[in-house]
Design an enzyme around this catalytic site. Structure first.
Site, PDB file in Angstrom:
ATOM      1  N   ASP A   1      23.509  44.173  78.172  1.00 24.72           N
ATOM      2  CA  ASP A   1      23.147  45.413  78.853  1.00 24.72           C
ATOM      3  C   ASP A   1      24.150  46.495  78.441  1.00 24.72           C
ATOM      4  OD1 ASP A   1      21.829  47.111  80.569  1.00 24.72           O
ATOM      5  OD2 ASP A   1      22.471  46.120  82.410  1.00 24.72           O
TER       6      ASP A   1
ATOM      7  N   ASP B   1      15.720  50.705  83.418  1.00 23.32           N
ATOM      8  CA  ASP B   1      15.805  50.894  84.866  1.00 23.32           C
ATOM      9  C   ASP B   1      14.586  51.636  85.416  1.00 23.32           C
ATOM     10  OD1 ASP B   1      18.221  49.673  84.588  1.00 23.32           O
ATOM     11  OD2 ASP B   1      19.410  51.499  84.721  1.00 23.32           O
TER      12      ASP B   1
END
Length: 936
Positions: free
Chosen positions: A525, A601
């Site tokens: 990430d 997201d």
């Protein structure tokens, strides 16, 4: 004192630059405006005496007649209907960045020798060359002004610099007034205001952003000054273009300078950590693939702009290109303008002529998607964060108690000791090896997060080793760059440095990553890279990388370089090697070789569910078939109906993971109670039933580049009704999926293309009619249809994980078309190792025609069946059921036999229900050649 950053606020538009706030974007747009003013003629001309043709390469020199700067160009005629165009300065002050090819291409592409030289330096001052087996492809280089056309059968397919936007800002010295860019009027100044500007003001405006640029108080020093490149690329006769992920836009890309519903800014490619991203926007997100596909009836073409610097793309469309296609009417065309902050022009053109040809052409250049371990295509359960070892065990048990299969449970940053990757919080996770082995005994796996930033802590071995090896990214003053991310003060290893790659690969060895086992896999990430203290929440552009290159040159490939090292680390940790699983948020050209990506997201909203389809379809046709969106939405708390609909959709997307933010309510599949638990259970089970079908599609993607979920126009390339369709799609060429993306829907409209028969996937009922058909919608499923002519392999016994299904028998669903025919394939291997590369697998071709159903081998000749380790250990896997849909003439009897035992025919038991025939226990093995005959 070290402060730990836990939360980043939601996205604010002011955090990220627009074109107007980006000097090279302003300059190139202004240059395009000047070029379309009417009297402009591009100053770039070919120096005719420099033209040379040799071994499939046309080379020569260009001159900018305004400043006398020289450039060199090469046009490579490649095998497989592709062309490469490279342009660079002839005598730059210093080398320009040209290392993207080493990261994104699997090899230097080969030039074709199948070409014929045409008129050279003729009266029209052009150079022409025909190529291809039939010499029906042609490249024409016009000398004055310089522009290029690619044609098929004398019809232009792609053109370069036809509009005169080619702009190459040569490297220069700051104090050399001769080499300043030409003054252009900025878009925010009208002509009347420009007239009254003083010479001093004009000079000041000209210099703005050339040698230093500021955004939100952050200064970019720009030591090389202006160095952007720009080029217009047009697709004559093509009204639709697709690709250039990642954006939250429509599948068929909108215009950016006019057009109905278009944007005002260009599409931006600049990998960024965008928290709670907006929808319907050309702004940059986490990944960048500068690939664009154009399609029209009868033809497809594409380009790859191989540049890892910040890039913007304008799109406009015209309908004034008269009937050069011979249709006798105006033909829509798409015109694009590409400009990057630095580097060279290195662009590939793929001439198809079909989309499948282009996927193969692109994949042969950049690599096909890596075949994953079989567990990777099952269901993944994730959350930021599972609290401790007991929490993991309870969630794992919850799936078993509720009879819901899953394959992987994930741990986010809170599992570490103070956000130090490769460590464990021993209070929360006291025995990580036992935790992994406990789930591993059920055939399940675990994923932990490893991000590219490293906590600045002298007691942290990863930091100390990276510092001692001198592999950290430097700031412009030569010191190790200090940025802020989850651990607080952090450094960033330079993943473009071979020494950093070698070091990091070794960190995943079991004796290096304490507490790791063979059941543990990795999640990358924040690898854009995310830098909370940096400009636009990322790294400053004037950071210094390996060999002295600035970050601005390679920003978009940084995350992929990290992904590559992580993937290799997992491969190397076992002997013999096992396939890795590494999920990445950032991606670039070639990322498909290292593992899946996801769309970042997203939000627990209906429109974000709807947006997942065009986003994933776009990513898939741009070379990364293995992708997904967080089921349920990362932010927010989905109401039960939305969560159910998202699971039902996610089950028909390549990467299937539920994920949620740390501040959200817990939402494991059983927590909403009945009937929602049953709905979600059914959706996940449908994924598992179809795992053989999915795995076969992944294998085929790994060899031919075909996307796994496909836009309608890929399956029906001549049906213009499908060209902009994005709310339904195909899995392979067989399953038509229509997600439900609005609250309270009781019906929806499904478009049935062509004249095919379709069958309801759940009930097997035929769908009558073609075109748009309104169908009823129930809460327990979304509309899915089998396309006539397809054969689908399934495993229908419910297990706790994909590994538990390893030896289960198969059910074959045969959906006949109007001709009474159907075809399909099935691929199987051990789902773990690289033995399949040596020929150890089962690959079957199923065919139903003229009342005969056959299974034949598609295995290559690497190994014979009796030497095939996979066949030898799985030769007794059976077919337990065959269901034939849409049969016209019902059989009186059905006989089956192995092809090498044709005299040993056996009559099979079957059941007839209307036009459906069900053969139970045909007593046939999946690995053998066999035939089933229907006797009327």
């Amino acid at each position: 004192m070290v402060v730990t950053i836990l939360v980043v606020s939601a996205v604010k538009p002011q955090d990220f630059r627009t074109c107007a706030q980006t000097s090279f974007c302003r300059r190139n747009r202004a240059y395009a405006d000047k070029a379309t003013s009417g009297s402009f003629i591009s100053p770039y001309n070919v120096i005719k005496d420099t033209i040379n043709i040799e071994d499939g390469i046309i080379s020569g020199e260009l001159i900018n007649t305004e400043n006398r700067v020289l450039f060199i160009f090469e046009i490579h005629i490649l095998i497989n209907n592709s062309v490469r165009i490279r342009i660079n300065e002839k005598n730059p002050l210093k080398p320009r960045y040209d290392r993207v090819k080493y990261w994104s291409l699997i090899q230097e592409p080969s030039n074709t020798l199948e070409y014929t030289e045409n008129s050279i330096n003729g009266k029209d001052m052009f150079t022409s060359l025909s190529f291809g087996i039939d010499r029906n492809h042609k490249v024409i280089i016009y000398h004055t002004p310089f522009h290029i056309e690619l044609l098929i059968n004398d019809v232009p397919i792609i053109t370069f610099n036809n509009r005169g936007f080619f702009n190459f800002e040569h490297l220069r010295k700051k104090d050399d007034p001769v080499n300043k860019p030409e003054l252009v009027i900025q878009p925010d100044i009208n002509a009347e205001e420009a007239e009254i500007q003083t010479e001093e003001e004009k000079e000041e405006k000209q210099e703005e952003g050339l040698w230093e640029e500021t955004f939100n108080g952050k200064i970019d020093s720009k030591p090389n000054g202006p160095e952007s490149i720009g080029l217009d690329i047009s697709f004559p006769g093509f009204g639709h273009v697709y690709g250039i992920p990642e954006h939250t836009t429509t599948l068929s890309l909108k215009e950016t300078r006019g057009g109905d519903g278009g944007y005002n800014d260009p599409y931006r490619l600049y990998n960024l950590d965008v928290f709670e991203y907006d929808l319907d926007s050309p702004t940059a997100l986490y990944g960048s693939i500068p690939f664009m596909l154009a399609h029209r009836k009868g033809a497809s073409a594409a380009i790859l702009w191989l540049n890892a610097a910040e890039t913007w793309i304008d799109i406009v469309k015209s309908k004034d290109d008269k009937s050069f296609l011979g249709f006798g009417k105006a033909t829509p065309s798409t015109h694009t303008h590409w400009f990057s902050e630095s580097g060279i022009i290195d662009v590939f053109a793929f001439l198809g002529p079909t989309t499948s040809d282009i996927f193969e052409q692109y994949g042969s250049l950049t690599g096909f998607t890596a075949l994953p371990q079989s567990f990777a295509i099952g269901y993944h359960q994730c959350r930021w964060n599972y609290l401790n070892q007991r929490d993991v065990a309870e969630v794992d048990a919850g799936f078993d108690e509720n009879d819901i299969p899953y394959d992987v449970i994930w741990l986010d940053i809170e599992h570490t000791d103070g956000k130090k990757y490769f460590t464990w919080d021993k209070t929360k996770f006291s025995d990580p090896e036992k935790m992994q082995k406990d789930i591993g005994r059920k055939g399940r796996k675990m994923v932990t997060i490893v991000d590219p930033h490293v906590k600045r802590d002298d007691n942290y071995y990863i930091y100390k080793e990276a510092k001692d090896l001198d592999i950290l990214i430097k700031d412009k003053d030569g010191k190790a760059f200090d940025g802020w991310c989850w651990p607080g003060s952090s450094v960033y290893p330079d993943w473009t440095n071979p020494k950093a790659q070698d070091w990091f690969v070794k960190k995943f060895a079991f004796d290096q990553y304490e507490g790791s086992t063979e059941y543990l896999f990795i999640w990358n990430d924040m690898n854009e890279p995310a830098v909370f203290s940096g400009p636009e929440i990322t790294a400053p552009k004037d950071l210094i990388h390996y060999e002295g290159w600035e970050h601005r040159n390679l920003h978009n490939l940084f995350g992929m370089a990290f992904h590559a090292a992580t993937s290799q680390g997992l491969i190397n940790r076992t002997n013999p090697n096992h396939r890795p699983f590494v999920l990445s948020r950032s991606f670039f050209v070639g990322s498909q070789r290292f593992g899946p990506i996801w769309t970042g997201d997203n939000f627990a909203k209906w429109d974000h569910l709807a947006a997942s389809s065009p986003m994933l379809l776009t990513i898939g046709i741009s070379g990364i078939p293995f992708s997904g969106a967080d089921v349920g939405g990362f932010f927010g708390n989905p109401e039960p109906e939305l969560l159910v609909r998202w699971y039902q959709t996610g089950a028909f997307q390549p990467f299937f993971r539920g994920h949620a933010h740390i501040d959200t309510k817990r939402r494991e599949p059983w927590l909403f109670g009945e009937p929602y638990t049953s709905y979600i259970r059914d959706a996940i089970r449908q994924r598992y039933i179809l795992l053989p079908f999915w795995y076969t599609l992944f294998q085929e993607a790994s060899t031919n580049g075909m996307p796994i979920i496909r836009p309608m126009f890929v399956v029906f390339p001549d049906n213009e009704e499908t060209f902009a369709m994005e709310d339904q799609y195909f899995v392979g060429n067989s399953l038509l999926v229509k997600p439900i993306t609005s609250q309270g829907q009781t019906s929806t409209e499904v478009y049935f293309a062509g004249k095919d028969i379709y069958y309801d996937y759940y009930t097997f009922k035929k769908v009558q009619g073609s075109g748009k058909v309104r169908v009823d919608v129930l809460m327990n499923k979304i509309p899915v249809f089998l396309r006539g002519g397809s054969i689908i392999p399934r495993r229908q016994r419910f297990r706790r994980s994909s590994l538990a299904m390893y030896s289960d028998p198969f059910t074959l669903i045969v959906a006949l078309n109007k001709k009474g025919e159907a075809t399909g394939t099935l691929y199987l291997d051990d789902g773990k190792s690289y033995e399949y590369q040596k020929g150890h697998y089962i690959y079957r071709k199923f065919n139903f025609t003229s009342g005969k159903f056959t299974s034949t081998s598609l295995n290559n000749d690497q190994v014979q069946n009796d030497e095939n380790n996979y066949i030898r250990s799985n030769k007794f896997i059976k077919i337990e059921r065959i269901i034939i849909l849409g049969i016209d003439k019902l059989p009186k009897k059905i006989i089956g036999y192995y092809n090498d035992l044709i005299d040993d025919k056996k009559e099979l038991e079957f059941k007839i229900s209307k036009d459906i025939v069900i053969i139970r226990n045909p007593k046939l093995l999946i690995s053998n050649d066999w035939t089933i005959e229907f006797v009327n």
